[in-house]
Write a protein that holds these residues in place. Structure first.
Motif, PDB file in Angstrom:
ATOM      1  N   ALA A 183       0.825  -1.211   0.000  1.00 49.50           N
ATOM      2  CA  ALA A 183       0.000   0.000   0.000  1.00 49.50           C
ATOM      3  C   ALA A 183       0.857   1.258   0.000  1.00 49.50           C
ATOM      4  O   ALA A 183       0.571   2.231  -0.706  1.00 49.50           O
ATOM      5  N   ALA A 184       1.901   1.271   0.757  1.00 58.78           N
ATOM      6  CA  ALA A 184       2.807   2.430   0.792  1.00 58.78           C
ATOM      7  C   ALA A 184       3.484   2.607  -0.549  1.00 58.78           C
ATOM      8  O   ALA A 184       3.686   3.733  -1.024  1.00 58.78           O
ATOM      9  N   GLU A 212       2.269   1.878  -3.499  1.00 61.44           N
ATOM     10  CA  GLU A 212       1.304   2.424  -4.456  1.00 61.44           C
ATOM     11  C   GLU A 212       1.136   3.928  -4.269  1.00 61.44           C
ATOM     12  O   GLU A 212       1.059   4.691  -5.231  1.00 61.44           O
ATOM     13  N   ALA A 213       1.089   4.382  -3.035  1.00 60.49           N
ATOM     14  CA  ALA A 213       0.949   5.820  -2.759  1.00 60.49           C
ATOM     15  C   ALA A 213       2.164   6.597  -3.251  1.00 60.49           C
ATOM     16  O   ALA A 213       2.046   7.686  -3.829  1.00 60.49           O
ATOM     17  N   ASP A 214       3.329   6.029  -3.031  1.00 62.29           N
ATOM     18  CA  ASP A 214       4.555   6.692  -3.484  1.00 62.29           C
ATOM     19  C   ASP A 214       4.608   6.767  -5.012  1.00 62.29           C
ATOM     20  O   ASP A 214       5.025   7.781  -5.589  1.00 62.29           O
ATOM     21  N   LYS A 215       4.190   5.679  -5.650  1.00 59.84           N
ATOM     22  CA  LYS A 215       4.198   5.665  -7.116  1.00 59.84           C
ATOM     23  C   LYS A 215       3.229   6.712  -7.680  1.00 59.84           C
ATOM     24  O   LYS A 215       3.538   7.402  -8.660  1.00 59.84           O
ATOM     25  N   GLN A 216       2.045   6.834  -7.083  1.00 57.50           N
ATOM     26  CA  GLN A 216       1.058   7.814  -7.550  1.00 57.50           C
ATOM     27  C   GLN A 216       1.583   9.231  -7.385  1.00 57.50           C
ATOM     28  O   GLN A 216       1.456  10.078  -8.280  1.00 57.50           O
ATOM     29  N   ASP A 217       2.193   9.529  -6.257  1.00 61.81           N
ATOM     30  CA  ASP A 217       2.703  10.870  -6.018  1.00 61.81           C
ATOM     31  C   ASP A 217       3.869  11.188  -6.956  1.00 61.81           C
ATOM     32  O   ASP A 217       4.005  12.327  -7.419  1.00 61.81           O
ATOM     33  N   THR A 225       1.589  18.812  -0.187  1.00 57.36           N
ATOM     34  CA  THR A 225       1.540  17.383   0.113  1.00 57.36           C
ATOM     35  C   THR A 225       1.128  16.597  -1.119  1.00 57.36           C
ATOM     36  O   THR A 225       0.669  17.184  -2.121  1.00 57.36           O
ATOM     37  N   PRO A 226       1.242  15.276  -1.070  1.00 58.25           N
ATOM     38  CA  PRO A 226       0.742  14.459  -2.178  1.00 58.25           C
ATOM     39  C   PRO A 226      -0.736  14.719  -2.451  1.00 58.25           C
ATOM     40  O   PRO A 226      -1.161  14.701  -3.612  1.00 58.25           O
ATOM     41  N   GLU A 227      -1.509  14.950  -1.406  1.00 56.47           N
ATOM     42  CA  GLU A 227      -2.919  15.243  -1.587  1.00 56.47           C
ATOM     43  C   GLU A 227      -3.122  16.564  -2.335  1.00 56.47           C
ATOM     44  O   GLU A 227      -4.041  16.700  -3.156  1.00 56.47           O
ATOM     45  N   ARG A 263      -2.474  15.892  -6.022  1.00 48.24           N
ATOM     46  CA  ARG A 263      -3.569  15.156  -6.644  1.00 48.24           C
ATOM     47  C   ARG A 263      -4.773  16.075  -6.867  1.00 48.24           C
ATOM     48  O   ARG A 263      -5.420  16.031  -7.918  1.00 48.24           O
TER      49      ARG A 263
END
Length: 419
Positions: free
Chosen positions: A44-45, A47-52, A83-85, A88
């Protein structure tokens, strides 16, 4: 005995280690989130890093795009620092809205830009009334095509401009034979540089041209030491004003020329009372006006001059060229007058001599009886004093008066003889 000791030791070890082993498991379980097992945390971590990372790369691409508008660019900077958010949210919410706003700003700039071609301006005005999607399609698909067409028209106009220098003209022709990219490069890179070079050549030509007026020459010499922008300003703004001033001085001098004829004087004065364009038109027509003026002068001399003057004047008129008229007025007239004067002197005191074609010439010298013909001077002197517009009838009347006076003198002589 030894067996008993070994069993006792084993029991002791088991008793000591059991509480630690059984107590560690609940502690580890309490540290995991509810409903999640330990093996699922790492994927899960990742995937979040890849998206950001992907979001950050896309934002960097938007920032590097030279077509990115001001509103988008400012929001990009904030998203990268957040932030990543935040990143996005920018890509999914802010970017589409801000891009649509920037696109409409681009349309306004295209419409108001004086360098925009007619094709681009008309298409931008039409797109402005459309949807965000239609505007996006215009800017990304239609604009490059329409701009390429306008660019080719612009280069053709540069070539057709009579003020375009040789260097620019040659490069423009080469660009038109190339691709749209070649045309774009010419207009943005080659044209400014070559135009600056041609402008300096124009200054040199103005300075060295003997027909250049005083103010234009002084202005050109001063501009030559300036920057390319200053030279461009001189040629497009200052030069027309200075040339107009010099032209008025030139026409004023023409109007004051010695021996100027009626046609030329009237045309010069009319131009001086008009606009700068009227002055320019007069100077452009000056050769034909001078020709008409000189032809009138020669025609009057052919009517009023002596036999040789008439003969030479008629020959000049028959030649039909301005050069022949100028040759007669500057050289032939004086020679013809000299011949007429010599022929008149050979006729004897108080007598007359018949010239070619049966024309009688009255001597201008004294008659010896105390009466002297009032110094008539040369033919050119008579033209200068009476003006080329003087009626030929006046000259004929003067000649008639001389005949009457001569007749009266003859009658008086006969009466004395009878007495």
């Amino acid at each position: 005995m030894s067996i008993r000791r070994s069993l006792a030791a084993a029991v002791f070890v088991a008793a000591v280690s059991a509480p630690a082993a059984f107590g560690a498991a609940p502690a580890m379980a309490e540290g995991l989130p509810a409903g999640q097992s330990q093996p699922d945390a790492a994927p899960a971590a990742d995937e979040a890093d890849k998206q950001d990372a992907a979001d950050r790369a896309e934002i960097q691409r938007i920032l590097a795009d030279p077509n990115t508008g001001r509103g988008v660019r400012e929001a990009v900077t904030k998203a990268l620092a957040g932030t990543p958010e935040d990143r996005r949210h920018f890509l999914t919410v802010d970017y589409p809205r801000l891009r649509a706003q920037d696109n409409r700003v681009k349309l306004v700039q295209l419409i108001s830009d004086p360098n925009s071609g007619p094709g681009v301006r008309e298409a931008a005005q039409k797109a402005f009334n459309g949807t965000d999607a239609e505007i996006e399609h215009f800017l990304t698909v239609e604009l490059p095509k329409v701009r390429a067409d306008d660019n080719r028209v612009k280069v053709s106009q540069i070539m057709a401009d009579p003020n375009t220098g040789r260097g620019v003209r040659e490069a423009a022709g080469k660009a038109l034979d190339g691709t749209n990219a070649d045309v774009e490069y010419f207009l943005t890179v080659d044209y400014p540089r070559l135009r600056a070079q041609d402008n300096r050549v124009k200054l040199v030509q103005l300075i060295s041209d003997p027909n250049t007026g005083k103010r234009v020459r002084e202005g050109a010499q001063k501009a030559f030491n300036g920057t390319d922008a200053e030279i461009e300003h001189f040629l497009t703004v200052d030069l027309p004003k200075l040339r107009a001033s010099d032209n008025r001085v030139k026409v004023s001098q023409i109007a004051e020329e010695k021996g100027i004829g009626r046609i030329l004087r009237e045309a010069a004065l009319k131009a001086l009372n008009g606009s700068d364009a009227d002055i320019e038109e007069f100077l452009a027509k000056l050769p034909s006006i001078r020709y008409a003026d000189d032809r009138l002068k020669v025609s009057q001399l052919a009517e009023s001059g002596g036999p040789e003057v008439k003969k030479a004047a008629l020959a000049a008129l028959a030649a039909g060229t301005h050069e022949a008229l100028i040759e007669f007025l500057t050289k032939g007239l004086a020679e013809a007058e000299a011949k007429d004067k010599a022929a008149a002197g050979q006729g004897g005191t108080g007598g007359t001599q018949t010239g070619t074609g049966g024309t009688t010439v009255t001597p201008v010298s004294g008659t010896g009886n105390g009466t002297t013909a009032g110094g008539t001077g040369s033919t050119t002197d008579r033209l200068a004093s009476t003006g080329t517009e003087a009626p030929l009838g006046g000259l004929a009347a003067a000649g008639g008066a001389a005949v009457v006076l001569g007749g009266a003198a003859l009658l008086a002589t006969r009466r004395r003889s009878r007495a």
